[in-house]
Design a protein around this motif. Structure first.
Motif, PDB file in Angstrom:
ATOM      1  N   UNK A   1       0.813  -1.215   0.000  1.00 38.22           N
ATOM      2  CA  UNK A   1       0.000   0.000   0.000  1.00 38.22           C
ATOM      3  C   UNK A   1       0.850   1.269   0.000  1.00 38.22           C
ATOM      4  N   UNK A   2       2.155   1.142  -0.254  1.00 32.62           N
ATOM      5  CA  UNK A   2       3.020   2.318  -0.266  1.00 32.62           C
ATOM      6  C   UNK A   2       2.665   3.232  -1.431  1.00 32.62           C
ATOM      7  N   UNK A   3       2.542   4.513  -1.133  1.00 31.93           N
ATOM      8  CA  UNK A   3       2.142   5.500  -2.131  1.00 31.93           C
ATOM      9  C   UNK A   3       3.187   6.605  -2.208  1.00 31.93           C
ATOM     10  N   UNK A   4       3.157   7.409  -3.283  1.00 31.18           N
ATOM     11  CA  UNK A   4       4.060   8.559  -3.350  1.00 31.18           C
ATOM     12  C   UNK A   4       3.950   9.415  -2.087  1.00 31.18           C
ATOM     13  N   UNK A   5       5.105   9.816  -1.563  1.00 28.55           N
ATOM     14  CA  UNK A   5       5.124  10.575  -0.323  1.00 28.55           C
ATOM     15  C   UNK A   5       5.406   9.717   0.895  1.00 28.55           C
ATOM     16  N   UNK A   6       5.656   8.416   0.680  1.00 33.24           N
ATOM     17  CA  UNK A   6       5.945   7.514   1.792  1.00 33.24           C
ATOM     18  C   UNK A   6       7.300   6.849   1.586  1.00 33.24           C
ATOM     19  N   UNK A   7       7.935   6.470   2.699  1.00 31.22           N
ATOM     20  CA  UNK A   7       9.212   5.758   2.665  1.00 31.22           C
ATOM     21  C   UNK A   7       9.128   4.547   3.584  1.00 31.22           C
ATOM     22  N   UNK A   8      10.049   3.627   3.417  1.00 28.86           N
ATOM     23  CA  UNK A   8      10.086   2.425   4.244  1.00 28.86           C
ATOM     24  C   UNK A   8      11.510   1.873   4.260  1.00 28.86           C
ATOM     25  N   UNK A   9      11.814   1.102   5.290  1.00 25.46           N
ATOM     26  CA  UNK A   9      13.090   0.390   5.357  1.00 25.46           C
ATOM     27  C   UNK A   9      12.814  -1.106   5.261  1.00 25.46           C
ATOM     28  N   UNK A  10      13.739  -1.835   4.658  1.00 26.55           N
ATOM     29  CA  UNK A  10      13.519  -3.267   4.429  1.00 26.55           C
ATOM     30  C   UNK A  10      14.845  -3.965   4.185  1.00 26.55           C
ATOM     31  N   UNK A  11      14.823  -5.276   4.335  1.00 29.04           N
ATOM     32  CA  UNK A  11      15.939  -6.130   3.938  1.00 29.04           C
ATOM     33  C   UNK A  11      15.578  -6.864   2.652  1.00 29.04           C
TER      34      UNK A  11
ATOM     35  N   UNK B   1      13.611   2.750   1.031  1.00 28.13           N
ATOM     36  CA  UNK B   1      12.810   2.934  -0.174  1.00 28.13           C
ATOM     37  C   UNK B   1      12.016   4.222  -0.065  1.00 28.13           C
ATOM     38  N   UNK B   2      12.089   5.051  -1.093  1.00 22.41           N
ATOM     39  CA  UNK B   2      11.394   6.331  -1.143  1.00 22.41           C
ATOM     40  C   UNK B   2      10.486   6.328  -2.369  1.00 22.41           C
ATOM     41  N   UNK B   3       9.196   6.420  -2.134  1.00 23.36           N
ATOM     42  CA  UNK B   3       8.229   6.374  -3.224  1.00 23.36           C
ATOM     43  C   UNK B   3       7.923   7.792  -3.698  1.00 23.36           C
ATOM     44  N   UNK B   4       8.218   8.057  -4.962  1.00 25.22           N
ATOM     45  CA  UNK B   4       7.956   9.361  -5.570  1.00 25.22           C
ATOM     46  C   UNK B   4       6.901   9.185  -6.660  1.00 25.22           C
ATOM     47  N   UNK B   5       6.541  10.257  -7.297  1.00 23.84           N
ATOM     48  CA  UNK B   5       5.573  10.140  -8.383  1.00 23.84           C
ATOM     49  C   UNK B   5       6.136   9.485  -9.622  1.00 23.84           C
ATOM     50  N   UNK B   6       7.465   9.311  -9.675  1.00 20.21           N
ATOM     51  CA  UNK B   6       8.112   8.738 -10.863  1.00 20.21           C
ATOM     52  C   UNK B   6       8.641   7.325 -10.643  1.00 20.21           C
ATOM     53  N   UNK B   7       8.367   6.728  -9.508  1.00 22.04           N
ATOM     54  CA  UNK B   7       8.863   5.398  -9.209  1.00 22.04           C
ATOM     55  C   UNK B   7       9.326   5.314  -7.772  1.00 22.04           C
ATOM     56  N   UNK B   8      10.141   4.299  -7.491  1.00 28.34           N
ATOM     57  CA  UNK B   8      10.675   4.090  -6.147  1.00 28.34           C
ATOM     58  C   UNK B   8      12.190   4.205  -6.206  1.00 28.34           C
ATOM     59  N   UNK B   9      12.739   5.113  -5.412  1.00 22.53           N
ATOM     60  CA  UNK B   9      14.185   5.256  -5.269  1.00 22.53           C
ATOM     61  C   UNK B   9      14.632   4.412  -4.085  1.00 22.53           C
ATOM     62  N   UNK B  10      15.639   3.574  -4.304  1.00 24.14           N
ATOM     63  CA  UNK B  10      16.161   2.712  -3.242  1.00 24.14           C
ATOM     64  C   UNK B  10      17.571   3.162  -2.887  1.00 24.14           C
ATOM     65  N   UNK B  11      17.763   3.475  -1.629  1.00 23.66           N
ATOM     66  CA  UNK B  11      19.080   3.844  -1.107  1.00 23.66           C
ATOM     67  C   UNK B  11      19.727   2.615  -0.494  1.00 23.66           C
ATOM     68  N   UNK B  12      21.018   2.397  -0.790  1.00 22.35           N
ATOM     69  CA  UNK B  12      21.766   1.271  -0.235  1.00 22.35           C
ATOM     70  C   UNK B  12      23.257   1.547  -0.389  1.00 22.35           C
ATOM     71  N   UNK B  13      24.061   0.706   0.235  1.00 14.06           N
ATOM     72  CA  UNK B  13      25.504   0.834   0.111  1.00 14.06           C
ATOM     73  C   UNK B  13      25.902   0.752  -1.363  1.00 14.06           C
ATOM     74  N   UNK B  14      26.801   1.636  -1.787  1.00 12.96           N
ATOM     75  CA  UNK B  14      27.195   1.707  -3.191  1.00 12.96           C
ATOM     76  C   UNK B  14      27.747   0.384  -3.701  1.00 12.96           C
ATOM     77  N   UNK B  15      28.374  -0.397  -2.829  1.00 16.61           N
ATOM     78  CA  UNK B  15      28.995  -1.645  -3.264  1.00 16.61           C
ATOM     79  C   UNK B  15      27.990  -2.782  -3.428  1.00 16.61           C
TER      80      UNK B  15
END
Length: 395
Positions: A112-122, A136-150
């Motif tokens: 149920x995640x919608x634009x304007x919401x974020x979550x953490x997950x494994x 995970x950051x849900x925007x109007x253009x998709x979901x941006x996932x932040x993680x270690x560069x490696x």
């Protein structure tokens, strides 16, 4: 360098400004006094992050300090400071089925995640072991996932293996999006009291950025996703001093925030990290490895778990130092290993840190002995978080 920050020149310029301010202060305090040969340049210090690249060259560096760790740490506790996230990578997930696909792949409930919401997950494998730790950051253009560069490449590969007929596209967007943070009590005013894991699009230095609140230092903190080519303008738009890894690391240890690839890593079970309540939902559908994670929750406990510790003397054990049961010498069986440590300014320079402990010896208050420079020193086991809102929890 494979993963280079777009802010290196801004680090250098700020270091020079700080040096100029220091000279001006010294001159005002000692008019007419001999100043000796004060340095004419102050270069930022960088340290490697992660393994070298395929050619043997260092693939990533993080800013360690601009010259004064004490000043940088004070920013985090008294007002706020900006932290360059050069060690962070980004995955962009697009398509009509993006959110549903991620819900079926990750440990968190995301359906149920919608634009304007974020979550953490494994992301875990079929044996229930962590492959990567995600924001995970849900925007109007998709979901941006932040993680270690490696871990970007391996995570994209693991997720793509499960795409069949779904409308989902995964892109390594680390060259399209840069990351930095703003942490400290005054940071909350910069973003109008944004609540945790709420996403807002704001303007910084004339640049539209995505911001979400993730408290990591025992106080307010915000993660900022900015288009890579406009990172410098947004960085200056924050209008606060820069904080390097040395100061930030002390604050995040005090705040009880373990890091993937530092305190736990690929191959660790979610229940061993101390982050299950934040990263795992037990009220969602299946995902790869879900059965193992659920069985651990309801029928068992991990053999080891990450805990905080506090030394009773002046010793500061480093990562890799072994932990022994109280009363046992070096010939005893180790019951844990230190993963992170620091001298805590908020706790009167007490030595604190994290250790991966045998579960049977992980209860808060358990006394242990930790190896440091050829000797053993007394310590006590406690929760991960040692500082909350600028003080010890419960004080």
């Amino acid at each position: 360098m494979l993963h280079e920050t777009p802010l290196r020149e801004h680090h250098r310029q700020e270091a020079q400004r700080l040096l100029g301010d220091r000279h001006a202060h010294e001159d005002s305090q000692r008019p007419g006094a001999a100043t000796g040969s004060a340095p004419s340049e102050l270069e930022p210090e960088y340290i490697p992050w992660g393994p070298p690249g395929s050619g043997g060259d260092q693939s990533c560096e993080v800013l360690a300090t601009l010259g004064s760790v004490e000043i940088e740490y004070a920013r985090l506790r008294r007002d706020c400071g900006r932290v360059d996230g050069s060690s962070r990578g980004t995955i962009l997930v697009e398509g009509d089925d993006a959110v549903d696909f991620l819900d079926r792949m990750l440990s968190q409930k995301l359906a149920e995640m919608k634009p304007g919401q974020a979550a953490t997950a494994f992301l875990v494998d079929r044996t229930g072991r962590i492959q990567s730790d995600l924001l995970l950051v849900c925007t109007g253009d998709g979901v941006l996932i932040d993680l270690d560069i490696h871990q970007v490449e391996s995570t994209v590969t693991a997720l793509e293996a499960f795409i069949f007929s779904e409308d989902v596209r995964l892109v390594d967007a680390s060259r399209a999006w840069h990351r930095f943070g703003c942490h400290g009590p005054d940071a909350i005013e910069k973003f109008d009291g944004l609540e945790p894991l709420v996403v807002r699009e704001v303007e910084l230095g004339g640049v539209q950025v995505h911001v979400t609140r993730v408290d990591r230092i025992g106080g307010p903190g915000f993660d900022i996703f900015v288009p890579f080519e406009h990172a410098a303008a947004a960085w200056e738009g924050l209008e606060c001093g820069t904080v390097g890894w040395y100061a930030y690391n002390m604050a995040r240890i005090e705040g009880g925030t373990p890091l993937c690839n530092v305190d736990f890593g690929p191959g660790t079970l979610p229940h061993e990290t101390g982050l299950v309540d934040e990263r795992v939902s037990f009220n969602k559908g299946c995902y790869p490895g879900q059965e193992i994670v659920a069985r651990m929750q309801h029928l068992g406990k991990p053999k080891q778990i990450l805990r905080g510790f506090r030394m009773e003397g002046d010793a500061l054990p480093v990562a890799g130092a072994q932990v022994f049961a109280s009363g046992e010498g070096e010939l005893g069986t180790p019951i844990g290993v230190v993963t992170s440590s620091c001298l805590s300014p908020m706790l009167g320079s007490a030595s604190i840190g994290f250790a991966m402990m045998r579960s049977s010896a992980s209860e808060p208050g358990t006394r242990v002995r930790i190896h440091d420079e050829g000797s053993q020193f007394d310590a006590s086991i406690g929760p991960l978080q040692a500082v909350e809102d600028g003080k010890e929890p419960g004080s």
